[in-house]
Scaffold this motif. Structure first.
Motif, PDB file in Angstrom:
ATOM      1  N   LYS A   2       0.842  -1.189   0.000  1.00 44.70           N
ATOM      2  CA  LYS A   2       0.000   0.000   0.000  1.00 44.70           C
ATOM      3  C   LYS A   2       0.885   1.249   0.000  1.00 44.70           C
ATOM      4  CE  LYS A   2      -3.374   2.436   2.733  1.00 44.70           C
ATOM      5  NZ  LYS A   2      -3.481   2.865   4.112  1.00 44.70           N
ATOM      6  N   LYS A   3       0.653   2.124  -0.961  1.00 43.40           N
ATOM      7  CA  LYS A   3       1.426   3.359  -1.059  1.00 43.40           C
ATOM      8  C   LYS A   3       1.045   4.302   0.076  1.00 43.40           C
ATOM      9  CE  LYS A   3       2.771   6.726  -4.567  1.00 43.40           C
ATOM     10  NZ  LYS A   3       2.559   7.095  -5.961  1.00 43.40           N
ATOM     11  N   LYS A   4       2.072   4.753   0.808  1.00 39.44           N
ATOM     12  CA  LYS A   4       1.831   5.677   1.914  1.00 39.44           C
ATOM     13  C   LYS A   4       1.925   7.126   1.451  1.00 39.44           C
ATOM     14  CE  LYS A   4       3.462   4.785   6.034  1.00 39.44           C
ATOM     15  NZ  LYS A   4       4.385   4.441   7.137  1.00 39.44           N
TER      16      LYS A   4
ATOM     17  N   VAL B 154       4.328  10.027  -1.424  1.00 39.89           N
ATOM     18  CA  VAL B 154       5.429  10.354  -2.326  1.00 39.89           C
ATOM     19  C   VAL B 154       6.432  11.171  -1.520  1.00 39.89           C
ATOM     20  CG1 VAL B 154       6.108  11.622  -4.392  1.00 39.89           C
ATOM     21  CG2 VAL B 154       3.983  10.309  -4.380  1.00 39.89           C
TER      22      VAL B 154
ATOM     23  N   SER C  35       8.727   6.949  -3.636  1.00 38.37           N
ATOM     24  CA  SER C  35       7.565   6.747  -2.771  1.00 38.37           C
ATOM     25  C   SER C  35       7.897   5.750  -1.677  1.00 38.37           C
ATOM     26  CB  SER C  35       6.378   6.213  -3.577  1.00 38.37           C
ATOM     27  OG  SER C  35       6.053   7.090  -4.615  1.00 38.37           O
TER      28      SER C  35
ATOM     29  N   TYR D  69       6.115   2.684   0.616  1.00 40.61           N
ATOM     30  CA  TYR D  69       4.992   1.749   0.651  1.00 40.61           C
ATOM     31  C   TYR D  69       5.047   0.965   1.952  1.00 40.61           C
ATOM     32  CZ  TYR D  69       4.152   2.378  -4.369  1.00 40.61           C
ATOM     33  OH  TYR D  69       3.854   2.899  -5.593  1.00 40.61           O
TER      34      TYR D  69
END
Length: 180
Positions: A2-4, A6, A176, A178
């Motif tokens: 899951k991308k937190k 940038v 990014s 994650y």
């Protein structure tokens, strides 16, 4: 994953590389006797960008090479259990015996990639010095290594992953974080 968030956009990456280029020139009193070596895959476009920036600063074109460390890694079986490791070509057309080699990579984490890169360099010649430039240092070293030039220090947890995307490979410049 899951991308937190940038961490670096295109402008921030550019600023970091500009600063690193200036630091390289300052530390080495110019660009003489240097060789930039990008560690495949994302270290190569970073090395090309640094080469261009140093040319703008010093009006000198520093030689550059590409280094594949696949067979030097001590964790090959962990990289991908499904397929054999893919070996890419190492392309260093300059004799770097006696030169200052600056290894360039995207992320410094445990230090194992850097150790493998240093082993590969030493098998190819005898530089007078090896320096390390990384776009991101995320901590968690397993080996006693540190970078000489760091674009951004980003402390992370073991459950986080730093992902670097570069225009030359991914069609976007972005770093990014994650969550695993």
């Amino acid at each position: 994953m899951k991308k937190k968030t940038v961490l670096l956009d295109e402008a921030a990456i550019n600023r970091a590389l500009t600063r690193i280029a200036h630091e390289i020139v300052e530390k080495n009193k110019g660009g003489e006797n240097l060789l930039l070596v990008g560690v495949k895959t994302r270290g190569v476009p970073l090395a090309e960008r640094l080469q261009e920036k140093i040319t703008q600063i010093e009006d000198i074109k520093i030689p550059m090479g590409e280094l594949d460390i696949t067979l030097y890694r001590d964790d090959l079986e962990k990289v991908d259990d499904r397929e054999e490791p893919r070996v890419n070509a190492t392309n260093i057309e300059v004799d770097f015996t006696g030169k200052k080699v600056i290894l360039i990579d995207d992320v410094l984490y445990t230090g194992r990639t850097v150790r493998a890169a240093m082993d590969a360099v030493m098998d190819l010649g005898r530089p007078s010095q090896i320096q390390l430039a990384v776009l991101v240092d995320r901590g968690h070293r397993e080996l006693p290594l540190r970078a000489d030039y760091v674009g951004k220090n980003i402390p992370t947890s073991e459950q986080e992953v730093i992902v670097v995307h570069l225009n030359e490979i991914d069609k976007i410049d972005q770093v990014s974080i994650y969550e695993k």
